[in-house]
Scaffold this motif. Structure first.
Motif, PDB file in Angstrom:
ATOM      1  N   ARG A 100       7.802  11.345 -20.454  1.00  0.00           N
ATOM      2  CA  ARG A 100       8.452  12.619 -20.780  1.00  0.00           C
ATOM      3  C   ARG A 100       7.891  12.836 -21.890  1.00  0.00           C
ATOM      4  N   THR A 101       7.378  14.097 -21.741  1.00  0.00           N
ATOM      5  CA  THR A 101       6.721  14.900 -23.105  1.00  0.00           C
ATOM      6  C   THR A 101       7.705  15.093 -24.222  1.00  0.00           C
ATOM      7  N   PRO A 102       7.425  15.619 -25.329  1.00  0.00           N
ATOM      8  CA  PRO A 102       8.152  16.005 -26.389  1.00  0.00           C
ATOM      9  C   PRO A 102       9.190  17.362 -26.013  1.00  0.00           C
ATOM     10  N   ALA A 103       8.393  18.050 -24.946  1.00  0.00           N
ATOM     11  CA  ALA A 103       9.201  19.104 -24.404  1.00  0.00           C
ATOM     12  C   ALA A 103       9.903  18.852 -23.163  1.00  0.00           C
ATOM     13  N   GLY A 104      10.024  17.752 -22.929  1.00  0.00           N
ATOM     14  CA  GLY A 104      10.940  17.333 -21.686  1.00  0.00           C
ATOM     15  C   GLY A 104      10.354  17.203 -20.454  1.00  0.00           C
ATOM     16  N   GLU A 105       8.946  17.667 -20.210  1.00  0.00           N
ATOM     17  CA  GLU A 105       8.249  17.574 -18.900  1.00  0.00           C
ATOM     18  C   GLU A 105       8.031  16.207 -18.524  1.00  0.00           C
ATOM     19  N   LEU A 106       8.261  15.838 -17.305  1.00  0.00           N
ATOM     20  CA  LEU A 106       8.282  14.390 -16.581  1.00  0.00           C
ATOM     21  C   LEU A 106       6.789  14.467 -16.178  1.00  0.00           C
ATOM     22  N   LYS A 107       6.035  13.143 -16.698  1.00  0.00           N
ATOM     23  CA  LYS A 107       4.708  12.952 -16.041  1.00  0.00           C
ATOM     24  C   LYS A 107       4.279  11.700 -15.773  1.00  0.00           C
ATOM     25  N   ALA A 108       3.232  11.513 -14.820  1.00  0.00           N
ATOM     26  CA  ALA A 108       2.973  10.157 -14.322  1.00  0.00           C
ATOM     27  C   ALA A 108       1.564  10.095 -14.303  1.00  0.00           C
ATOM     28  N   LEU A 109       0.677   8.882 -14.871  1.00  0.00           N
ATOM     29  CA  LEU A 109      -0.571   8.754 -14.879  1.00  0.00           C
ATOM     30  C   LEU A 109      -0.827   7.160 -14.416  1.00  0.00           C
ATOM     31  N   SER A 110      -1.921   7.014 -13.919  1.00  0.00           N
ATOM     32  CA  SER A 110      -2.415   5.660 -13.642  1.00  0.00           C
ATOM     33  C   SER A 110      -2.389   5.114 -15.274  1.00  0.00           C
ATOM     34  N   SER A 123       0.827  -1.308  -0.029  1.00  0.00           N
ATOM     35  CA  SER A 123      -0.003   0.033  -0.013  1.00  0.00           C
ATOM     36  C   SER A 123       0.803   1.227   0.152  1.00  0.00           C
ATOM     37  N   LEU A 124       1.597   1.500  -0.907  1.00  0.00           N
ATOM     38  CA  LEU A 124       2.675   2.420  -1.008  1.00  0.00           C
ATOM     39  C   LEU A 124       1.764   3.780  -1.485  1.00  0.00           C
ATOM     40  N   SER A 125       2.384   4.814  -0.689  1.00  0.00           N
ATOM     41  CA  SER A 125       1.840   6.323  -1.376  1.00  0.00           C
ATOM     42  C   SER A 125       3.074   6.812  -2.303  1.00  0.00           C
ATOM     43  N   GLU A 126       4.274   6.210  -2.156  1.00  0.00           N
ATOM     44  CA  GLU A 126       5.219   6.912  -2.685  1.00  0.00           C
ATOM     45  C   GLU A 126       6.176   5.822  -3.382  1.00  0.00           C
ATOM     46  N   LEU A 127       6.773   6.039  -4.557  1.00  0.00           N
ATOM     47  CA  LEU A 127       7.626   4.987  -5.152  1.00  0.00           C
ATOM     48  C   LEU A 127       8.982   5.588  -5.749  1.00  0.00           C
ATOM     49  N   GLU A 128      10.057   5.029  -5.622  1.00  0.00           N
ATOM     50  CA  GLU A 128      11.155   5.528  -6.170  1.00  0.00           C
ATOM     51  C   GLU A 128      11.359   4.574  -7.379  1.00  0.00           C
ATOM     52  N   LEU A 129      11.268   5.064  -8.593  1.00  0.00           N
ATOM     53  CA  LEU A 129      11.244   4.428  -9.836  1.00  0.00           C
ATOM     54  C   LEU A 129      12.772   3.619 -10.105  1.00  0.00           C
ATOM     55  N   PRO A 130      12.691   2.438 -10.672  1.00  0.00           N
ATOM     56  CA  PRO A 130      13.951   1.436 -10.871  1.00  0.00           C
ATOM     57  C   PRO A 130      14.802   1.776 -12.025  1.00  0.00           C
ATOM     58  N   PHE A 131      14.492   3.114 -12.411  1.00  0.00           N
ATOM     59  CA  PHE A 131      15.587   3.700 -13.486  1.00  0.00           C
ATOM     60  C   PHE A 131      15.524   4.953 -13.171  1.00  0.00           C
ATOM     61  N   LYS A 132      16.786   5.509 -13.899  1.00  0.00           N
ATOM     62  CA  LYS A 132      17.149   6.927 -13.721  1.00  0.00           C
ATOM     63  C   LYS A 132      15.949   7.969 -14.386  1.00  0.00           C
ATOM     64  N   SER A 133      16.339   9.057 -14.157  1.00  0.00           N
ATOM     65  CA  SER A 133      15.558  10.230 -14.829  1.00  0.00           C
ATOM     66  C   SER A 133      16.187  10.399 -16.158  1.00  0.00           C
ATOM     67  N   SER A 134      17.690  10.109 -16.426  1.00  0.00           N
ATOM     68  CA  SER A 134      18.224  10.320 -17.638  1.00  0.00           C
ATOM     69  C   SER A 134      17.921   9.048 -18.480  1.00  0.00           C
ATOM     70  N   ASP A 135      17.162   8.131 -18.013  1.00  0.00           N
ATOM     71  CA  ASP A 135      17.063   6.870 -18.953  1.00  0.00           C
ATOM     72  C   ASP A 135      15.568   7.161 -19.560  1.00  0.00           C
ATOM     73  N   LEU A 136      15.194   8.120 -19.170  1.00  0.00           N
ATOM     74  CA  LEU A 136      13.862   8.509 -19.764  1.00  0.00           C
ATOM     75  C   LEU A 136      14.072   9.844 -20.686  1.00  0.00           C
ATOM     76  N   PRO A 137      14.194   9.488 -22.047  1.00  0.00           N
ATOM     77  CA  PRO A 137      14.477  10.860 -22.967  1.00  0.00           C
ATOM     78  C   PRO A 137      13.388  11.333 -23.337  1.00  0.00           C
ATOM     79  N   PRO A 138      13.220  12.432 -23.871  1.00  0.00           N
ATOM     80  CA  PRO A 138      11.752  13.205 -24.372  1.00  0.00           C
ATOM     81  C   PRO A 138      11.102  12.452 -25.158  1.00  0.00           C
ATOM     82  N   ASN A 139       9.778  12.441 -25.258  1.00  0.00           N
ATOM     83  CA  ASN A 139       8.949  11.619 -26.085  1.00  0.00           C
ATOM     84  C   ASN A 139       8.939  10.160 -26.020  1.00  0.00           C
TER      85      ASN A 139
END
Ligand code: FES
Length: 155
Positions: free
Chosen positions: A85-95, A53-69
């Motif tokens: 990561r959007t084409p503009a480089g913004e990081l987002k998360a959705l269900s 029942s997590l409310s927070e999760l550290e992802l198993p990959f680095k921010s640099s591993d997720l390029p734009p788009n």
């Protein structure tokens, strides 16, 4: 003509052989009954699973591993989330659970949107349902970058 069955041939069973045969048959019958009952009992009394029942999760990959788009699906509290990561480089998360019939959605690189392949449902990058059968938007999650780590939190 006689109607009696022919006499049994072979030596008569002694007591030890008879007991061994009875025990063998009883064990076989018991094992057969257990093999039928076990799945029924597992269905009626499911094992206790440790559903996080997590409310927070550290992802198993680095921010640099997720390029734009680009996007990735990650399990979070037993359900998938979509981190992208959007084409503009913004990081987002959705269900990543489609609000129509619970299929897993994915980030669509060529159209820069979120897409459900089950019934061609489309969401925008904020999770809003744009076209197709999904009746509601996807739930947005809070995303933070700490150093090179991505931390996702339920809002
Ligand atoms: S389950 Fe996603 S569109 Fe139907």
């Amino acid at each position: 003509m006689s109607t009696e069955p022919p006499p049994l041939s072979g030596p008569p069973l002694d007591d030890s052989r008879r007991r061994w045969l009875s025990a063998f048959l009883a064990t076989s019958v018991g094992a057969t009954i257990l093999s039928f009952l076990y799945p029924v009992l597992r269905y009626l009394i499911p094992p206790v699973t440790s559903e996080p029942s997590l409310s927070e999760l550290e992802l198993p990959f680095k921010s640099s591993d997720l390029p734009p788009n680009s996007g990735r699906i990650v399990p979070f509290g037993g359900k998938p989330i979509l981190v992208f990561r959007t084409p503009a480089g913004e990081l987002k998360a959705l269900s990543a659970v489609c609000t129509h019939l619970n299929c897993t959605v994915q980030y669509r690189k060529d159209r820069s949107d979120v897409w459900c392949a089950c019934h061609n449902g489309t969401y925008n990058l904020d999770g809003g349902n744009v076209s197709g059968p999904p009746p509601r938007p996807l739930t947005a999650l809070e995303v933070n970058v700490r150093g090179d780590k991505i931390v996702v939190r339920k809002a």
